[in-house]
Design a protein around this motif. Structure first.
Motif, PDB file in Angstrom:
ATOM      1  N   ALA A 196       0.802  -1.228   0.000  1.00 44.81           N
ATOM      2  CA  ALA A 196       0.000   0.000   0.000  1.00 44.81           C
ATOM      3  C   ALA A 196       0.830   1.271   0.000  1.00 44.81           C
ATOM      4  CB  ALA A 196      -0.945   0.005   1.204  1.00 44.81           C
ATOM      5  N   ARG A 197       2.001   1.273   0.603  1.00 41.33           N
ATOM      6  CA  ARG A 197       2.778   2.504   0.722  1.00 41.33           C
ATOM      7  C   ARG A 197       3.700   2.749  -0.461  1.00 41.33           C
ATOM      8  NH1 ARG A 197       2.462   6.874   3.160  1.00 41.33           N
ATOM      9  NH2 ARG A 197       4.652   6.985   3.674  1.00 41.33           N
ATOM     10  N   ALA A 198       4.441   1.735  -0.903  1.00 42.81           N
ATOM     11  CA  ALA A 198       5.467   1.936  -1.928  1.00 42.81           C
ATOM     12  C   ALA A 198       5.159   1.250  -3.247  1.00 42.81           C
ATOM     13  CB  ALA A 198       6.817   1.452  -1.402  1.00 42.81           C
ATOM     14  N   GLY A 199       4.073   0.490  -3.306  1.00 44.61           N
ATOM     15  CA  GLY A 199       3.766  -0.233  -4.527  1.00 44.61           C
ATOM     16  C   GLY A 199       4.430  -1.594  -4.609  1.00 44.61           C
ATOM     17  N   THR A 200       5.323  -1.870  -3.691  1.00 39.85           N
ATOM     18  CA  THR A 200       5.979  -3.176  -3.633  1.00 39.85           C
ATOM     19  C   THR A 200       5.867  -3.719  -2.211  1.00 39.85           C
ATOM     20  OG1 THR A 200       8.140  -2.211  -3.080  1.00 39.85           O
ATOM     21  CG2 THR A 200       7.638  -2.542  -5.424  1.00 39.85           C
ATOM     22  N   GLY A 201       5.893  -5.043  -2.107  1.00 37.63           N
ATOM     23  CA  GLY A 201       5.822  -5.673  -0.801  1.00 37.63           C
ATOM     24  C   GLY A 201       6.392  -7.075  -0.854  1.00 37.63           C
ATOM     25  N   ASN A 202       6.868  -7.537   0.277  1.00 37.30           N
ATOM     26  CA  ASN A 202       7.454  -8.871   0.365  1.00 37.30           C
ATOM     27  C   ASN A 202       6.378  -9.913   0.659  1.00 37.30           C
ATOM     28  OD1 ASN A 202      10.038  -7.926  -0.088  1.00 37.30           O
ATOM     29  ND2 ASN A 202      10.437  -7.569   2.083  1.00 37.30           N
ATOM     30  N   VAL A 203       6.506 -11.063   0.014  1.00 34.19           N
ATOM     31  CA  VAL A 203       5.565 -12.150   0.218  1.00 34.19           C
ATOM     32  C   VAL A 203       6.309 -13.467   0.072  1.00 34.19           C
ATOM     33  CG1 VAL A 203       4.861 -12.332  -2.205  1.00 34.19           C
ATOM     34  CG2 VAL A 203       3.243 -12.948  -0.411  1.00 34.19           C
ATOM     35  N   THR A 204       5.822 -14.490   0.739  1.00 31.19           N
ATOM     36  CA  THR A 204       6.432 -15.819   0.652  1.00 31.19           C
ATOM     37  C   THR A 204       5.364 -16.835   0.242  1.00 31.19           C
ATOM     38  OG1 THR A 204       5.976 -16.435   2.947  1.00 31.19           O
ATOM     39  CG2 THR A 204       8.013 -15.208   2.527  1.00 31.19           C
ATOM     40  N   VAL A 259      -4.355 -18.590  -8.378  1.00 31.92           N
ATOM     41  CA  VAL A 259      -4.810 -17.206  -8.197  1.00 31.92           C
ATOM     42  C   VAL A 259      -3.684 -16.228  -8.503  1.00 31.92           C
ATOM     43  CG1 VAL A 259      -5.601 -15.542  -6.478  1.00 31.92           C
ATOM     44  CG2 VAL A 259      -6.605 -17.827  -6.552  1.00 31.92           C
ATOM     45  N   LEU A 260      -2.476 -16.543  -8.072  1.00 32.05           N
ATOM     46  CA  LEU A 260      -1.340 -15.670  -8.330  1.00 32.05           C
ATOM     47  C   LEU A 260      -1.129 -15.486  -9.831  1.00 32.05           C
ATOM     48  CD1 LEU A 260       0.737 -14.191  -6.543  1.00 32.05           C
ATOM     49  CD2 LEU A 260       2.299 -16.098  -6.916  1.00 32.05           C
ATOM     50  N   GLN A 261      -1.235 -16.552 -10.562  1.00 33.88           N
ATOM     51  CA  GLN A 261      -1.054 -16.470 -12.011  1.00 33.88           C
ATOM     52  C   GLN A 261      -2.180 -15.662 -12.657  1.00 33.88           C
ATOM     53  OE1 GLN A 261       1.730 -17.709 -13.684  1.00 33.88           O
ATOM     54  NE2 GLN A 261       0.835 -16.365 -15.255  1.00 33.88           N
ATOM     55  N   GLN A 262      -3.399 -15.783 -12.134  1.00 36.58           N
ATOM     56  CA  GLN A 262      -4.511 -14.994 -12.665  1.00 36.58           C
ATOM     57  C   GLN A 262      -4.266 -13.496 -12.484  1.00 36.58           C
ATOM     58  OE1 GLN A 262      -7.852 -16.671 -10.528  1.00 36.58           O
ATOM     59  NE2 GLN A 262      -8.422 -18.010 -12.250  1.00 36.58           N
ATOM     60  N   VAL A 301       7.660 -17.995  -6.806  1.00 37.93           N
ATOM     61  CA  VAL A 301       7.146 -17.280  -5.627  1.00 37.93           C
ATOM     62  C   VAL A 301       6.613 -18.277  -4.605  1.00 37.93           C
ATOM     63  CG1 VAL A 301       5.424 -15.632  -4.796  1.00 37.93           C
ATOM     64  CG2 VAL A 301       6.621 -15.205  -6.950  1.00 37.93           C
ATOM     65  N   MET A 302       5.912 -19.286  -5.058  1.00 34.93           N
ATOM     66  CA  MET A 302       5.366 -20.279  -4.143  1.00 34.93           C
ATOM     67  C   MET A 302       6.472 -21.057  -3.431  1.00 34.93           C
ATOM     68  SD  MET A 302       2.144 -19.871  -4.193  1.00 34.93           S
ATOM     69  CE  MET A 302       1.875 -21.252  -3.098  1.00 34.93           C
ATOM     70  N   ALA A 303       7.640 -21.156  -4.052  1.00 39.08           N
ATOM     71  CA  ALA A 303       8.750 -21.894  -3.445  1.00 39.08           C
ATOM     72  C   ALA A 303       9.587 -21.032  -2.497  1.00 39.08           C
ATOM     73  CB  ALA A 303       9.654 -22.467  -4.544  1.00 39.08           C
ATOM     74  N   SER A 304       9.306 -19.727  -2.419  1.00 44.79           N
ATOM     75  CA  SER A 304      10.119 -18.841  -1.567  1.00 44.79           C
ATOM     76  C   SER A 304       9.902 -19.151  -0.094  1.00 44.79           C
ATOM     77  CB  SER A 304       9.767 -17.382  -1.854  1.00 44.79           C
ATOM     78  OG  SER A 304       8.405 -17.129  -1.564  1.00 44.79           O
ATOM     79  N   ASP A 343      13.829 -15.711   2.763  1.00 41.54           N
ATOM     80  CA  ASP A 343      14.155 -15.133   1.457  1.00 41.54           C
ATOM     81  C   ASP A 343      12.862 -14.786   0.723  1.00 41.54           C
ATOM     82  OD1 ASP A 343      15.623 -14.263  -0.695  1.00 41.54           O
ATOM     83  OD2 ASP A 343      15.813 -16.264  -1.596  1.00 41.54           O
ATOM     84  N   PRO A 344      12.119 -13.762   1.188  1.00 42.16           N
ATOM     85  CA  PRO A 344      10.837 -13.427   0.558  1.00 42.16           C
ATOM     86  C   PRO A 344      11.034 -12.817  -0.827  1.00 42.16           C
ATOM     87  CG  PRO A 344      11.398 -11.783   2.198  1.00 42.16           C
ATOM     88  CD  PRO A 344      12.433 -12.873   2.310  1.00 42.16           C
ATOM     89  N   VAL A 345       9.961 -12.801  -1.607  1.00 37.12           N
ATOM     90  CA  VAL A 345       9.973 -12.242  -2.950  1.00 37.12           C
ATOM     91  C   VAL A 345       9.282 -10.879  -2.915  1.00 37.12           C
ATOM     92  CG1 VAL A 345       9.148 -12.529  -5.313  1.00 37.12           C
ATOM     93  CG2 VAL A 345       9.979 -14.508  -4.029  1.00 37.12           C
TER      94      VAL A 345
END
Length: 540
Positions: free
Chosen positions: A363-371, A386-389, A405-408, A412-414
């Motif tokens: 929400a703040r920078a347009g990027t965020g970490n996810v695992t 859903v991610l691919q959609q 991404v699913m393997a992160s 080591d988040p993406v």
């Protein structure tokens, strides 16, 4: 301090001992260096960190105090050490005063009163200073007075307005007290100490009767401003001095008292407004406005913590809980829910849940970490699809493939990108990073609720849990009182469900101990959060 010229030339500079702690070597080593301004005191190094250094510094200060006591205590013939330093200890800028005025020079410094022995410790507990100074500078510096010197035999100059003052009797010969790093603020007046610690660094010595008592009360400090000794009306000066002491006493509390703090801010606002009227200083009026806002904010914090609306006295028998979101943060959370509902690229509940959680991350920078663990927790087996959609709809950009991404792993988040939230795009949200993190944590707690997970709730049920949590009153009931609950069609639209299917998802939330009671009659969703999830309520 007016004396004959023949006497002045016999006076000596007030003594000063400065003990300080500084980092030494590599920050990871945690070593601190103890240094003293006296040449005879060598530097010492302590690998135990700041705690060990502070303990040694206090012992070193007490050692000097013992030597001063053995040497007869403070000297009455000494010049004020603070004035010798051009009063720089309580006037920060060398040319300009703290509020833009010209600073007093050494020749115009308003020293006065007998010479006293003082100890000053900065708030960070990294500097300690023992000094012989006058009582006025001691008050301006927020110093603790340990002993008062016997003044030398002298006469006042012709026409002097003030008689020579006789100091109060000291307790014993010379300095009888020692310093403790855990001493309370002078304003608290506390005098007890732990059994293992030396006698406490004492509160200010009670003033003698007569003119000296009136003189000692003429000085004070509040909000980094020195209160003029000649400020009129007298009741305003005394109120400002008392307020400064009260704020310093509050800073020494071990537990916050938001009601007391709000009252202090309100008193400060009234006093500074009157001070501005008397002096014509516009910055004082600005400070009064800031104090008013601080009082209001503090009251809102107290209301949010207790689950009681500001000014509401009708809910005294309701639950008192620690809320995860403040009232304003809950407003921002509902704004995020509305935005997600309006801008989800696909209508499925799974896609909307993923969009909501990823929006809160970015929400703040347009990027965020996810695992991959995050995505699996939100969407179970549908996560990669859903991610691919979202990628195919160009709503989300990934640095690699959805499978990667699913393997992160958590270590080591993406970093994923939501283009519509990048800083060069119109900003849909106005909250700061602290609020973003708080709302994201709130949503994570709702979606990941243990009992909801055990019921194998679908994405639609989790969205319904988020919607109900975001739209509750202080007592946990759903919707505003005048609405008689939540509009069923609005709740269904947010959860991407037909209105007729909301009831079965509501029953799942009841079985998961999320809702204590619920019904969907008359196109309204009525119910109440259970006691265990009241802290997640959004405070309508």
């Amino acid at each position: 301090m007016a004396v004959e010229a023949g006497t002045q030339q016999d006076r000596v500079a007030g003594r000063v001992w400065t003990v300080r702690l500084d980092p030494y070597g590599s920050p990871s080593a945690g070593t601190v260096r103890l240094s003293c301004s006296r040449p005879a005191c060598p530097d010492q190094r302590f690998p135990g960190g700041a705690a060990a250094g502070r303990k040694a510094a206090v012992e070193h200060v007490n050692l000097h105090l013992a030597h001063i006591r053995a040497g007869g205590g403070p000297r009455g013939e000494a010049w004020c050490a603070c004035r010798t330093a051009d009063c720089a200890w309580h006037t920060p800028d060398p040319a300009v005063g703290p509020r833009g005025g010209t600073r007093q020079t050494a020749g115009s410094a308003r020293c006065g009163g007998p010479v006293v022995l003082t100890v000053y410790a900065d708030r960070a507990r990294r500097l300690w200073r023992i000094a012989e100074m006058c009582t006025r500078c001691a008050a301006a510096n927020d110093c603790r007075v340990l002993d008062t010197a016997v003044p030398p035999a002298r006469t006042t100059s012709a026409g002097a307005d003030q008689p020579v003052e006789t100091p109060a009797a000291t307790a014993g010969d010379g300095v009888a007290e020692v310093f403790s790093d855990h001493s309370p603020s002078p304003a608290t007046g506390a005098s007890s100490a732990p059994a293992t610690a030396p006698a406490l660094f004492p509160p200010a010595r009670p003033a003698a009767a007569g003119g000296r008592s009136r003189r000692a009360k003429r000085w004070g400090k509040i909000a980094q401003r020195i209160i003029p000794h000649d400020l009129e009306p007298d009741v305003l000066r005394l109120e400002l001095i008392d307020l400064g002491d009260a704020f310093r006493a509050y800073q020494q509390r071990t537990e916050p008292d938001l009601v007391l703090l709000a009252e202090l801010h309100e008193r400060k606002a009234r006093a500074f407004r009157l001070w501005a009227d008397v002096s014509g200083d516009g910055s004082l009026r600005h400070e009064a406005h800031r104090a008013e806002k601080a009082a209001q904010t503090t009251r809102e914090m107290h209301a949010n913590r207790g689950g009681q609306p500001v000014g509401d006295t009708a809910g005294d028998d309701g639950p008192v809980v620690e809320r995860l979101l403040t009232r304003q943060q809950a407003v921002h959370a509902r704004a995020v829910l509305d935005s997600v509902q309006a801008h989800t690229p696909r209508p499925e509940a799974e896609v909307r849940l993923a969009v909501l959680m990823l929006t809160l991350r970015a929400a703040r920078a347009g990027t965020g970490n996810v695992t991959g663990q995050d995505l699996t927790g939100w969407l179970q087996g549908d996560a990669e699809r859903v991610l691919q959609q979202l990628v195919d709809a160009n709503w989300l950009h990934l640095p690699g493939t959805a499978a990667e991404v699913m393997a992160s792993r958590p270590e080591d988040p993406v970093a994923v990108t939501v283009p519509t939230l990048l800083p060069d795009q119109p900003r849909p949200f106005t909250f700061g990073k602290t609020t973003r993190a708080r709302i994201s944590g709130w949503a994570q707690k709702v979606v990941g609720d243990r009992k909801i997970r055990k019921k194998k709730a679908t994405a639609a049920a989790r969205l319904l849990a988020l919607y109900t949590a975001a739209h509750t009153r202080t007592d946990g009931r759903l919707g505003r009182a005048e609405d008689g609950g939540l509009h069923l069609d609005q709740a269904a639209a947010f959860c991407a469900l037909p209105s007729g299917q909301v009831t079965e998802h509501v029953q799942l939330l009841v079985a998961a101990d999320w809702l204590a009671e619920a019904d969907t009659a008359a196109d309204r969703l009525r119910g109440q959060l259970t006691e265990r999830v009241l802290p997640l309520g959004g405070l309508l």
